[in-house]
Design a protein around this motif. Sequence first.
Motif, PDB file in Angstrom:
ATOM      1  N   PHE A   1     -16.640  38.825 -13.768  1.00 47.88           N
ATOM      2  CA  PHE A   1     -15.645  37.858 -13.307  1.00 47.88           C
ATOM      3  C   PHE A   1     -15.049  38.255 -11.960  1.00 47.88           C
ATOM      4  CE2 PHE A   1     -15.657  36.448 -17.762  1.00 47.88           C
ATOM      5  CZ  PHE A   1     -15.738  35.079 -17.562  1.00 47.88           C
ATOM      6  N   GLY A   2     -14.980  39.558 -11.704  1.00 47.32           N
ATOM      7  CA  GLY A   2     -14.527  39.984 -10.380  1.00 47.32           C
ATOM      8  C   GLY A   2     -15.474  39.517  -9.293  1.00 47.32           C
ATOM      9  N   TYR A   3     -16.772  39.710  -9.517  1.00 49.35           N
ATOM     10  CA  TYR A   3     -17.771  39.258  -8.553  1.00 49.35           C
ATOM     11  C   TYR A   3     -17.847  37.733  -8.490  1.00 49.35           C
ATOM     12  CZ  TYR A   3     -19.878  43.725  -7.278  1.00 49.35           C
ATOM     13  OH  TYR A   3     -20.100  44.972  -6.746  1.00 49.35           O
ATOM     14  N   PHE A   4     -17.736  37.085  -9.649  1.00 48.43           N
ATOM     15  CA  PHE A   4     -17.811  35.616  -9.659  1.00 48.43           C
ATOM     16  C   PHE A   4     -16.676  35.024  -8.829  1.00 48.43           C
ATOM     17  CE2 PHE A   4     -17.282  31.318 -11.200  1.00 48.43           C
ATOM     18  CZ  PHE A   4     -18.593  30.885 -11.380  1.00 48.43           C
ATOM     19  N   ALA A   5     -15.498  35.635  -8.941  1.00 50.77           N
ATOM     20  CA  ALA A   5     -14.354  35.137  -8.188  1.00 50.77           C
ATOM     21  C   ALA A   5     -14.533  35.344  -6.692  1.00 50.77           C
ATOM     22  CB  ALA A   5     -13.066  35.810  -8.678  1.00 50.77           C
ATOM     23  N   ILE A   6     -14.973  36.527  -6.290  1.00 46.31           N
ATOM     24  CA  ILE A   6     -15.047  36.822  -4.861  1.00 46.31           C
ATOM     25  C   ILE A   6     -16.296  36.230  -4.222  1.00 46.31           C
ATOM     26  CG2 ILE A   6     -16.301  39.040  -4.861  1.00 46.31           C
ATOM     27  CD1 ILE A   6     -13.964  39.981  -2.948  1.00 46.31           C
ATOM     28  N   MET A   7     -17.395  36.089  -4.980  1.00 48.14           N
ATOM     29  CA  MET A   7     -18.599  35.450  -4.451  1.00 48.14           C
ATOM     30  C   MET A   7     -18.456  33.927  -4.470  1.00 48.14           C
ATOM     31  SD  MET A   7     -21.234  37.568  -3.621  1.00 48.14           S
ATOM     32  CE  MET A   7     -22.812  36.891  -4.128  1.00 48.14           C
ATOM     33  N   ASN A   8     -17.754  33.410  -5.493  1.00 43.67           N
ATOM     34  CA  ASN A   8     -17.473  31.978  -5.627  1.00 43.67           C
ATOM     35  C   ASN A   8     -18.727  31.142  -5.328  1.00 43.67           C
ATOM     36  OD1 ASN A   8     -16.133  29.611  -6.073  1.00 43.67           O
ATOM     37  ND2 ASN A   8     -14.619  29.891  -4.450  1.00 43.67           N
ATOM     38  N   PRO A   9     -19.760  31.235  -6.177  1.00 43.05           N
ATOM     39  CA  PRO A   9     -21.035  30.565  -5.888  1.00 43.05           C
ATOM     40  C   PRO A   9     -20.902  29.069  -5.607  1.00 43.05           C
ATOM     41  CG  PRO A   9     -21.247  32.017  -7.785  1.00 43.05           C
ATOM     42  CD  PRO A   9     -19.796  31.958  -7.458  1.00 43.05           C
ATOM     43  N   LEU A  10     -19.995  28.394  -6.294  1.00 49.19           N
ATOM     44  CA  LEU A  10     -19.864  26.945  -6.116  1.00 49.19           C
ATOM     45  C   LEU A  10     -19.333  26.602  -4.725  1.00 49.19           C
ATOM     46  CD1 LEU A  10     -18.429  25.923  -9.607  1.00 49.19           C
ATOM     47  CD2 LEU A  10     -20.799  25.857  -8.807  1.00 49.19           C
ATOM     48  N   ALA A  11     -18.265  27.281  -4.315  1.00 51.87           N
ATOM     49  CA  ALA A  11     -17.706  27.013  -2.986  1.00 51.87           C
ATOM     50  C   ALA A  11     -18.682  27.428  -1.895  1.00 51.87           C
ATOM     51  CB  ALA A  11     -16.374  27.750  -2.816  1.00 51.87           C
ATOM     52  N   ASN A  12     -19.357  28.561  -2.072  1.00 56.31           N
ATOM     53  CA  ASN A  12     -20.329  29.011  -1.074  1.00 56.31           C
ATOM     54  C   ASN A  12     -21.553  28.098  -1.024  1.00 56.31           C
ATOM     55  OD1 ASN A  12     -18.905  31.188  -0.046  1.00 56.31           O
ATOM     56  ND2 ASN A  12     -19.717  32.626  -1.548  1.00 56.31           N
ATOM     57  N   THR A  13     -21.849  27.427  -2.145  1.00 58.34           N
ATOM     58  CA  THR A  13     -22.942  26.453  -2.146  1.00 58.34           C
ATOM     59  C   THR A  13     -22.629  25.303  -1.207  1.00 58.34           C
ATOM     60  OG1 THR A  13     -23.634  27.003  -4.392  1.00 58.34           O
ATOM     61  CG2 THR A  13     -24.242  24.839  -3.575  1.00 58.34           C
ATOM     62  N   ALA A  14     -21.369  24.868  -1.213  1.00 55.09           N
ATOM     63  CA  ALA A  14     -20.968  23.798  -0.298  1.00 55.09           C
ATOM     64  C   ALA A  14     -21.154  24.231   1.153  1.00 55.09           C
ATOM     65  CB  ALA A  14     -19.510  23.409  -0.562  1.00 55.09           C
ATOM     66  N   VAL A  15     -20.823  25.489   1.450  1.00 56.22           N
ATOM     67  CA  VAL A  15     -21.012  26.023   2.803  1.00 56.22           C
ATOM     68  C   VAL A  15     -22.500  26.087   3.140  1.00 56.22           C
ATOM     69  CG1 VAL A  15     -20.656  28.013   4.307  1.00 56.22           C
ATOM     70  CG2 VAL A  15     -18.868  27.345   2.686  1.00 56.22           C
ATOM     71  N   PHE A  16     -23.295  26.567   2.186  1.00 60.28           N
ATOM     72  CA  PHE A  16     -24.736  26.692   2.401  1.00 60.28           C
ATOM     73  C   PHE A  16     -25.370  25.332   2.675  1.00 60.28           C
ATOM     74  CE2 PHE A  16     -29.075  26.573   0.719  1.00 60.28           C
ATOM     75  CZ  PHE A  16     -29.664  27.604   1.428  1.00 60.28           C
ATOM     76  N   VAL A  17     -25.007  24.336   1.898  1.00 62.89           N
ATOM     77  CA  VAL A  17     -25.557  22.991   2.086  1.00 62.89           C
ATOM     78  C   VAL A  17     -25.192  22.452   3.464  1.00 62.89           C
ATOM     79  CG1 VAL A  17     -25.424  20.583   1.295  1.00 62.89           C
ATOM     80  CG2 VAL A  17     -25.649  22.432  -0.368  1.00 62.89           C
ATOM     81  N   GLY A  18     -23.945  22.721   3.892  1.00 65.95           N
ATOM     82  CA  GLY A  18     -23.529  22.260   5.215  1.00 65.95           C
ATOM     83  C   GLY A  18     -24.271  22.969   6.335  1.00 65.95           C
ATOM     84  N   LEU A  19     -24.482  24.273   6.186  1.00 62.52           N
ATOM     85  CA  LEU A  19     -25.163  25.042   7.227  1.00 62.52           C
ATOM     86  C   LEU A  19     -26.642  24.695   7.338  1.00 62.52           C
ATOM     87  CD1 LEU A  19     -23.607  28.592   6.636  1.00 62.52           C
ATOM     88  CD2 LEU A  19     -23.160  27.071   8.558  1.00 62.52           C
ATOM     89  N   THR A  20     -27.248  24.322   6.218  1.00 66.48           N
ATOM     90  CA  THR A  20     -28.687  24.031   6.212  1.00 66.48           C
ATOM     91  C   THR A  20     -28.969  22.534   6.209  1.00 66.48           C
ATOM     92  OG1 THR A  20     -28.724  24.186   3.783  1.00 66.48           O
ATOM     93  CG2 THR A  20     -29.227  26.187   5.039  1.00 66.48           C
TER      94      THR A  20
END
Length: 210
Positions: free
Chosen positions: A13-32
């Motif tokens: 849960f510590g990694y899930f919170a700081i990695m935040n896959p869902l929010a970073n997915t939005a960034v990834f989709v925007g960048l690509t």
Amino acid sequence: MADLGHQLISVFFGYFAIMNPLANTAVFVGLTDGLGNTARRHIATRALALTFGIVFVFAALGKTIFHFFGVGLPALRLTGGVLVFIIGYQMLHGEGSKMHSSGDVDNDADDNLAVSPLAVPLLAGPGTIATTMSFAAEGGWMNVSVTVAVFALMCLLTWVCFVYGERLLERIGTSALQIVTRLMGLILAVIGAQMLIDGVRGAFALAGVD
């Protein structure tokens, strides 16, 4: 066994919170945006492989790094606690962390995009590294093994989110994504506060203060 289970849950849960896959997915989709599925898969794979490599080095060599620079565990926990708390505080208020910011990039440079801003600082930013070193340095090789194994699982989960990002975001929706981000921010802020408390206790213990 109970302690191991508790550690696995805490690290996950510590990694899930700081990695935040869902929010970073939005960034990834925007960048690509505008790239084909093959290019996106290549970028996601390279970015997460680099991220895992960076975190593995800090997890495995954390104590060596401490001794080399003459840094004690309480100092790491105090500094890491501040960093993690700031990131969590910003997420709690619906803001993207400036320490894990994507910045301006050139989408034509696929390999460069995978290295920066995706691998560093978005995924393996200061907060992730500080959290890794704090988790791994608490004990022996068992702590290192648990930390690396859980982070490998988190990288795999993030890769799946990246590859299927557009469909995932369509199902989740913007409002739900904001709620998840704020919840992860709260968890991070609490983790940061606990790291600070442990750091203060460790500092007092080194000073011989009860």
